[in-house]
Scaffold this active site. Structure first.
Site, PDB file in Angstrom:
ATOM      1  N   ASP A 199      96.327  36.242   1.103  1.00 37.83           N
ATOM      2  CA  ASP A 199      95.698  35.777   2.350  1.00 37.83           C
ATOM      3  C   ASP A 199      94.465  36.562   2.741  1.00 37.83           C
ATOM      4  O   ASP A 199      93.751  36.166   3.669  1.00 37.83           O
ATOM      5  CB  ASP A 199      96.732  35.842   3.488  1.00 37.83           C
ATOM      6  CG  ASP A 199      97.830  34.822   3.286  1.00 37.83           C
ATOM      7  OD1 ASP A 199      98.993  35.219   3.179  1.00 37.83           O
ATOM      8  OD2 ASP A 199      97.490  33.623   3.176  1.00 37.83           O
ATOM      9  N   HIS A 206     103.187  43.157   0.989  1.00 38.40           N
ATOM     10  CA  HIS A 206     103.912  42.022   0.408  1.00 38.40           C
ATOM     11  C   HIS A 206     105.332  42.467   0.089  1.00 38.40           C
ATOM     12  O   HIS A 206     105.553  43.598  -0.319  1.00 38.40           O
ATOM     13  CB  HIS A 206     103.228  41.547  -0.882  1.00 38.40           C
ATOM     14  CG  HIS A 206     103.628  40.174  -1.297  1.00 38.40           C
ATOM     15  ND1 HIS A 206     104.773  39.909  -1.999  1.00 38.40           N
ATOM     16  CD2 HIS A 206     103.038  38.971  -1.070  1.00 38.40           C
ATOM     17  CE1 HIS A 206     104.876  38.607  -2.207  1.00 38.40           C
ATOM     18  NE2 HIS A 206     103.834  38.015  -1.653  1.00 38.40           N
TER      19      HIS A 206
END
Ligand code: SDX
Length: 423
Positions: free
Chosen positions: A358, A300
């Site tokens: 996700d 991320h």
């Protein structure tokens, strides 16, 4: 703190730049005056760049903290719901019971779509990717809804925000039904926001555990600071375009596998890995600079710790699969084994690569019966709340059109050569 300055010494002169203090997190050096000194900052990917002020969402990537208007995502996921989070993001405060009831009724009252939009959907090939359908349908709203909106009028912005939050479930359900070759459904006035969405998708009243799981997924995807799709909505909105077009631009940006498309890519990856014994091969591929393969659902830009949303979804995964009697789900077991191995692997540890939102969402959505190609439409359904709240906040501030500059590396001026004279 405010009043503090930073100085930049360059080419024999010293430029004084103001420092603006954040309520939480990183302060900023205001470089907007630099252009007067004939120089730009350079920050591809905006790694160190704050593009705006905002009071909606705060992320501490090192600590794995996510707050919406100061409230922890863990508390909102456990105790709130999507419409209450929408109200919070739009207004800045949690609603009283009366305020919530009025907001909820306003949303539920405008879930319907113009008949023409059903014709637009039916005109699309059934094998159209659901994100292409959603993008088309959202942009098509501009053809049926009032787009001449006074963006400076708070009540006009609130009205269109409620419309978009209300209609997005109907749009997503339309796309999923069309993809499945089923008749297109309409909202059921007797049902609430999330159970109505599920009823439109599956054509039957959903069981409470599925409603709760979907509610939590929507809350966890509601907003996330200035991510790529939200920044796209802001940039498009800064030109004064109508909100349906700006949101359609956000849907397009979210589709990418590096962003919201990752949940679909995680399922494809798990199915490609197939079995726990193949994990090592794929972990090696993820570390091979010559192999484009990345561990989807990992890493991320901001979180250098466990994404708090992933932690919540990990727990929710167990609960949902347990109650849907698919606890032995091989995909979940494979995901857990993959996560465990990656978290102890030096490559991932050194780069602070952890599971993100996700990684587990797709397993839950698959268990609920959502096809993997439609996972990102669910992400968009959650994120419409953040997109339109950020759009609203932008229009409330002093709006300037977003117009980044560049570091030019092209040729200097040269004379045109007629084609016959070219080598
Ligand atoms: C979302 O911004 C948001 O808030 C987004 C989001 C939201 O709610 O809106 O949180 C939603 O988009 C989550 C992210 C979903 N995407 C994925 O899961 C795709 C896989 N992840 C990667 O593509 C990547 O981690 C990104 C795109 C998410 C972040 O990329 P960055 O910040 O540009 O990091 P990077 O590419 O510079 O990576 C740093 C290093 C590199 O290696 P080195 O060059 O240092 O050797 O880490 C490596 C990368 O190659 N790396 C990975 C990896 N992610 C980063 N290596 C293998 N697998 C990965 N997943």
């Amino acid at each position: 703190m405010n009043g503090e300055t930073a100085s930049l010494r360059i080419r024999g002169s010293e430029i004084s730049l103001g420092v603006r203090a954040a309520t939480l997190g990183q302060d900023v050096v205001d470089v907007s005056s630099l252009v007067a000194n004939d120089i730009f900052t350079f920050d591809p990917g905006f790694v160190s760049t704050a593009a705006c002020t905002s009071a909606l969402t705060y992320i501490d990537g090192d600590a794995g903290v996510l707050l919406h208007r100061g409230y922890k995502i863990e508390d909102l996921a456990a105790q709130s719901n999507q419409l209450e989070v929408a109200y919070l993001l739009l207004t800045g405060e949690l609603p009283t019971a009366l305020e919530f009831d009025a907001f909820r009724r306003a949303v539920l009252a405008c879930r319907d779509l113009p008949a023409g939009l059903y014709d637009v959907c039916r005109a699309l090939p059934k094998d159209t990717h659901p994100m292409a359908m959603l993008n088309t349908l959202c942009a098509a709203l501009s053809a049926f809804e009032e787009i001449d909106i006074d963006m400076q009028d708070e009540s006009a912005r609130r009205e269109v925000a409620i419309k978009l939050i209300a209609k997005m479930p109907t749009l997503v359900a339309m796309a999923l039904r069309h993809q499945a070759g089923k008749n297109l459904t309409e909202p059921d006035a007797k049902l609430d926001y999330t159970d109505n969405f599920l009823a439109m998708v599956f054509g039957e009243t959903p069981v409470p555990v599925v409603v709760d799981a979907m509610e939590r997924i929507l809350v966890l995807h509601a907003d996330h600071e200035q991510n790529a799709s939200t920044s796209t909505v802001r940039l498009a909105g800064s030109t004064g375009t109508n909100p349906y077009a700006a949101i359609s631009a956000g849907i397009a940006a979210l589709w990418g596998p590096s962003h919201g498309g990752a949940n679909e890519a995680v399922l494809e990856m798990l199915e490609e890995i197939g079995d726990i014994q193949h994990i090592e091969t794929f972990l090696a591929r993820a570390q091979d600079a010559n192999d484009a393969f990345k561990l989807m659902g990992f890493g991320h830009r901001v979180y250098k710790n466990y994404d708090p949303r992933a932690a919540i979804l990990r727990t929710s995964c167990h609960e949902v699969l347990e109650s849907l009697d698919s606890a032995g789900n091989p995909l979940l077991r494979l995901a857990q084994a993959l996560e465990a191995r990656a978290l102890e692997d030096d490559y991932f540890i050194r780069r602070k690569l952890f599971p993100n939102v996700d990684f587990y969402s797709g397993i839950i959505l698959r268990a609920i019966g959502i096809p993997s190609s439609a996972f990102t439409t669910i992400f968009a359904l959650g994120r419409i709340v953040g997109w339109i709240a950020q759009w609203n906040e932008m229009h409330r501030e002093n709006l300037k059109i977003g117009r980044p500059r560049q570091l030019y590396l092209g040729p200097g001026p040269r004379s045109f050569v007629a084609m016959p004279d070219r080598a």
